[in-house]
Design an enzyme around this catalytic site. Structure first.
Site, PDB file in Angstrom:
ATOM      1  N   HIS A 119       0.840  -1.202   0.000  1.00 18.98           N
ATOM      2  CA  HIS A 119       0.000   0.000   0.000  1.00 18.98           C
ATOM      3  C   HIS A 119       0.876   1.253   0.000  1.00 18.98           C
ATOM      4  CE1 HIS A 119      -2.619   3.095   1.918  1.00 18.98           C
ATOM      5  NE2 HIS A 119      -3.510   2.557   1.116  1.00 18.98           N
ATOM      6  N   LYS A 227     -18.868   4.423 -15.661  1.00 14.60           N
ATOM      7  CA  LYS A 227     -17.667   5.166 -16.034  1.00 14.60           C
ATOM      8  C   LYS A 227     -16.547   4.939 -15.010  1.00 14.60           C
ATOM      9  CE  LYS A 227     -20.155   8.652 -18.696  1.00 14.60           C
ATOM     10  NZ  LYS A 227     -20.436  10.089 -18.915  1.00 14.60           N
ATOM     11  N   GLY A 309      -8.639  20.136  -6.722  1.00 16.30           N
ATOM     12  CA  GLY A 309      -7.457  20.244  -5.871  1.00 16.30           C
ATOM     13  C   GLY A 309      -7.489  21.436  -4.929  1.00 16.30           C
TER      14      GLY A 309
END
Length: 346
Positions: A119, A227, A309
């Protein structure tokens, strides 16, 4: 449940000290600690310091190596493969992105796969490496199966995140990091720890029905239905099939199979701006782009438009100043880990 604010520097030092006690070299411990705290700064607490006790478990049982022999083999003018040797995912992914950056400096494009990793945390950390080098960066990784795709009842694909970064000029860089499920599994974990309900479109229970009870979630829904499913499939191909590691339901579970190495794959891409356009013009146009986004008329006057962001950037600025909030139960868990390692508590 109350939150206790901890400064980023203190939290980074604490995490690095724990990781060193678990066997990591000082520089490696610092890198992993910084990646975790960066996630907390950005408000992505699901991939932050909450992961440290889990990492400790795997480092202690040897399914993640504290001192791996991470190596890179160049396979072409613009390509390379990184062997992670079951090391911490942050170290493997960072090595892969550094290789991609080096290749891009030479040829304009660097495309690097990584195998036998674990991870790696939030992928924003790795695209920021490219951005700091003045490049566009992309970072992909796959996870063990947790997504229930449309038309299926059982989990099949991972939450398979994708991150993108592009350097700005006067404006901050654009950094995008998202999972292909509507929410990351780590957010469900945080909701469980905090005893909070989750939105009904995050996940499903054992019968395949949507649930708001985080303790009953057994699978996550893809973002954008078919999607998100297609994007996750694309990432699986680049991270698993292209690197030759197990895919989909064959991937070792992060929490359910603690006795087995993860053997995850990553894919990193770096693009040298100068090989495509004038870097100064690119930065100037990107600045104008994000300014025009933020200047658009808001649908809700109380919530002005933001560029992707922006929420994480604003959260980072606030938490840099005010500290990172840690729930008291997480703080207790971290201090218990510290006590077992001989590290001073926070």
């Amino acid at each position: 449940m109350t939150d206790i604010s901890v400064s980023p520097a203190k939290l980074t030092g604490f995490a690095a000290a724990c990781l060193e006690k678990l066997g990591l070299a000082a520089a490696d411990a610092r890198l992993v600690a910084e990646s975790l705290v960066q996630s907390n700064l950005r408000g992505v607490d699901s991939h932050g310091i909450v992961r440290l006790p889990h990492y400790a478990s795997r480092l202690r049982n040897g399914t993640v190596k504290a001192r791996p022999n991470i190596s890179a083999e160049r396979t072409g003018r613009s390509t390379a493969m990184v062997e992670g040797d079951a090391g911490m995912g942050q170290l493997v992914a960072a090595r892969a992105m550094h290789e991609a950056i080096a290749l891009a400096k030479e040829t304009g494009v660097g495309a690097v796969g990584a195998r036998n990793s674990s991870h790696c945390g939030a992928c924003a950390y790795f695209v920021e490496l490219a951005v700091k080098a003045g490049m566009v960066g992309m970072a992909l990784t796959h996870t063990d199966s947790i997504m229930v795709p449309p038309g299926m009842k059982n989990i099949f694909l991972g939450s398979n995140p994708i991150a993108f970064g592009a350097p700005g000029g006067a404006e901050p860089p654009v950094i995008i990091d998202m999972s292909t499920t509507h929410a990351a599994w780590g957010k469900v974990i945080v909701a469980r720890q905090e005893g909070k309900p989750i939105p009904p479109d995050w996940g499903v229970d054992a019968s395949g029905k949507p649930t708001t009870d985080a303790t009953q979630v057994v699978g996550l829904a893809p973002t954008g239905a078919h999607k998100g499913y297609a994007l996750a499939l694309m990432i699986e191909i680049l991270c698993a099939h292209l690197t030759g590691v197990p895919f989909a339901t064959h991937v070792t579970k992060m929490y359910g199979e603690l006795d087995k190495p993860r053997n995850l794959g990553h894919f990193m891409l770096a693009l040298d701006l100068a090989r495509f356009t004038d870097p100064a013009a690119f930065r100037s146009q990107l600045d104008l782009f994000v300014r025009e986004i933020r200047a658009q008329p808001p649908a809700d006057p109380s919530r002005p438009p933001l560029a992707p962001g922006d929420p994480e950037r604003l959260t980072s600025a606030r938490r840099t100043k005010d500290g990172i909030p840690l729930p008291d139960n997480l703080l207790a868990e971290l201090n218990a880990l510290a006590s077992s390692l001989g590290v001073p508590p926070m």
